[in-house]
Design a protein around this motif. Sequence first.
Motif, short mmCIF file in Angstrom:
data_model
loop_
_atom_site.label_atom_id
_atom_site.label_comp_id
_atom_site.label_asym_id
_atom_site.label_seq_id
_atom_site.Cartn_x
_atom_site.Cartn_y
_atom_site.Cartn_z
N VAL A 54 36.59 43.45 46.02
CA VAL A 54 35.46 43.73 46.92
C VAL A 54 35.68 43.28 48.37
O VAL A 54 34.91 43.64 49.25
N CYS A 55 36.73 42.49 48.62
CA CYS A 55 36.90 41.95 49.98
C CYS A 55 37.03 43.08 51.01
O CYS A 55 37.94 43.90 50.93
N PRO A 56 36.12 43.13 51.98
CA PRO A 56 36.19 44.23 52.96
C PRO A 56 37.37 44.12 53.91
O PRO A 56 37.66 45.06 54.64
N LYS A 57 38.05 42.99 53.89
CA LYS A 57 39.21 42.83 54.75
C LYS A 57 40.52 42.91 53.97
O LYS A 57 41.59 42.56 54.48
N ASP A 58 40.42 43.35 52.72
CA ASP A 58 41.61 43.56 51.87
C ASP A 58 42.50 42.31 51.73
O ASP A 58 43.72 42.42 51.64
N ILE A 59 41.88 41.17 51.73
CA ILE A 59 42.66 39.93 51.57
C ILE A 59 43.04 39.79 50.09
O ILE A 59 42.17 39.90 49.22
N PRO A 60 44.31 39.56 49.79
CA PRO A 60 44.71 39.42 48.38
C PRO A 60 44.31 38.03 47.86
O PRO A 60 45.16 37.15 47.65
N LEU A 61 43.03 37.85 47.63
CA LEU A 61 42.51 36.51 47.32
C LEU A 61 43.10 35.94 46.03
O LEU A 61 43.50 34.77 45.97
N THR A 62 43.15 36.76 44.99
CA THR A 62 43.66 36.26 43.70
C THR A 62 45.11 35.80 43.86
O THR A 62 45.50 34.75 43.32
N HIS A 101 24.89 27.61 50.59
CA HIS A 101 25.86 27.09 49.61
C HIS A 101 27.27 27.62 49.93
O HIS A 101 28.26 26.88 49.89
N PHE A 102 27.34 28.90 50.28
CA PHE A 102 28.64 29.49 50.64
C PHE A 102 29.25 28.76 51.84
O PHE A 102 30.43 28.39 51.83
N TYR A 103 28.45 28.52 52.86
CA TYR A 103 28.97 27.83 54.05
C TYR A 103 29.38 26.40 53.71
O TYR A 103 30.39 25.89 54.24
N ARG A 123 42.19 36.74 58.00
CA ARG A 123 41.28 37.85 58.31
C ARG A 123 39.85 37.63 57.80
O ARG A 123 38.97 38.46 58.03
N CYS A 124 39.63 36.53 57.11
CA CYS A 124 38.31 36.31 56.50
C CYS A 124 37.20 36.28 57.56
O CYS A 124 37.33 35.64 58.60
N ILE A 125 36.10 36.99 57.27
CA ILE A 125 34.96 37.03 58.20
C ILE A 125 33.73 36.32 57.61
O ILE A 125 32.61 36.54 58.06
N TRP A 126 33.94 35.54 56.56
CA TRP A 126 32.87 34.72 55.97
C TRP A 126 31.67 35.58 55.55
O TRP A 126 30.51 35.20 55.79
N CYS A 127 31.93 36.70 54.92
CA CYS A 127 30.81 37.57 54.54
C CYS A 127 30.19 37.16 53.20
O CYS A 127 29.04 37.49 52.92
N GLY A 128 30.97 36.49 52.36
CA GLY A 128 30.44 36.02 51.07
C GLY A 128 30.49 37.06 49.96
O GLY A 128 30.03 36.79 48.84
N ALA A 129 31.06 38.24 50.23
CA ALA A 129 31.11 39.28 49.20
C ALA A 129 31.92 38.81 47.99
O ALA A 129 31.54 39.04 46.84
N CYS A 130 33.04 38.13 48.25
CA CYS A 130 33.92 37.69 47.16
C CYS A 130 33.21 36.68 46.26
O CYS A 130 33.25 36.77 45.04
N MET A 131 32.55 35.74 46.88
CA MET A 131 31.84 34.69 46.13
C MET A 131 30.77 35.33 45.24
O MET A 131 30.59 34.96 44.08
N PRO A 181 36.46 31.87 45.93
CA PRO A 181 37.67 32.50 46.49
C PRO A 181 37.80 32.36 48.01
O PRO A 181 38.92 32.17 48.51
N ALA A 182 36.70 32.47 48.75
CA ALA A 182 36.81 32.43 50.21
C ALA A 182 37.26 31.04 50.69
O ALA A 182 38.12 30.92 51.57
N ALA A 183 36.69 30.01 50.10
CA ALA A 183 37.04 28.65 50.52
C ALA A 183 38.49 28.33 50.12
O ALA A 183 39.23 27.70 50.89
S1 SF4 Z 1 35.09 38.89 50.82
FE1 SF4 Z 1 36.92 38.63 52.08
S2 SF4 Z 1 36.15 38.54 54.16
FE2 SF4 Z 1 34.38 38.20 52.86
S3 SF4 Z 1 34.24 35.94 52.64
FE3 SF4 Z 1 35.47 36.68 50.94
S4 SF4 Z 1 37.57 36.52 51.66
FE4 SF4 Z 1 36.27 36.41 53.47
#
Ligand code: SF4
Length: 292
Positions: free
Chosen positions: A266-274, A158-160, A198-206, A221-223
């Motif tokens: 929670v983003c491990p890459k410190d992306i300011p998603l919000t 679903h995330f992908y 920097r997103c690595i598609w880990c799905g932590a944010c979702m 958030p990732a999409a």
């Molecule tokens: S937590 Fe960060 S690195 Fe992981 S999918 Fe979400 S935006 Fe990408």
Amino acid sequence: MSEQRTERAAVDEEVEDRSAEPAPQQRRISEKQARRRERESQERADEAAAEETVHLKVFRYDPDVPEKAEPRFDHFHVPYKRGLTVLDALIYARDHFDSSLTVRHSCRQAICGSDAVFINGRQRLACQTQVADLDEPVMVEPLPHQEVVKDLVVDMEHFYDQMKAVDPFFSPDEIPDGELVEQRQSRANREEIKMATRCIWCGACMSSCNIAAGDNEYLGPAAINMAYRFAMDEREGVAATEQRIDDMDQTHGVWRCQTQFSCTNVCPKDIPLTEHIQNLKREAVKHNLRFW
Ligand code: SF4
Ligand code: FES
């Protein structure tokens, strides 16, 4: 006469000072001995630490095996050594105690995004998390809000799908003539989208997002970050940028975000998603303004 005496006294003092300094060879020997003492004390500390163990409490579930079909927690005591990550500890437990323990992983350096799990109540990459920074027992569970396939492995389909839904690739207005034409980007524009790339598609944010947990159609958030990455890139085509902003300006797009910041936290890459989601909301409003 007295001036001569003073000069001689100064020279004598200097000679005396120099003789107080150790000879270069002596200094090198002392430094070498100090280094050896430091190394030996570190080795002793490592040996002492090797006798310590880390208590892991790991979620187990396997629908294909009747005796494991009921979810439970297993306990493992893994030898501790400096620099041990949660992934190292899980691999040790798998290799030494239970070969059926399943965790997805690949790069072991926070690049592939495959080992996002729920550690002590927070989404993290197992390979990026030092055991020394955690309280014990270290509780390791699969990512919340995702279907568990086995043990710590969740279904990422679903995330992908949500990531693919935003067309994560360039759509320039026109393909440049000729092959291998470099598409230049200004430094300022690069800075603007740098974090989003920097997103690595880990799905932590979702997994951390309450809204995504309750609304399967919400892009997440990732999409949205991926859409932001292309919408803000000056090399993207005008038509594609407008389309992206239109796609975000939907019920299950940016407006579902309630700025809870859980994804950003929670983003491990410190992306300011919000912040990126808020920027896209602003772009959507600008896009809809009409002046008569
Ligand atoms: S937590 Fe960060 S690195 Fe992981 S999918 Fe979400 S935006 Fe990408
Ligand atoms: S194993 Fe690749 S990110 Fe952790």
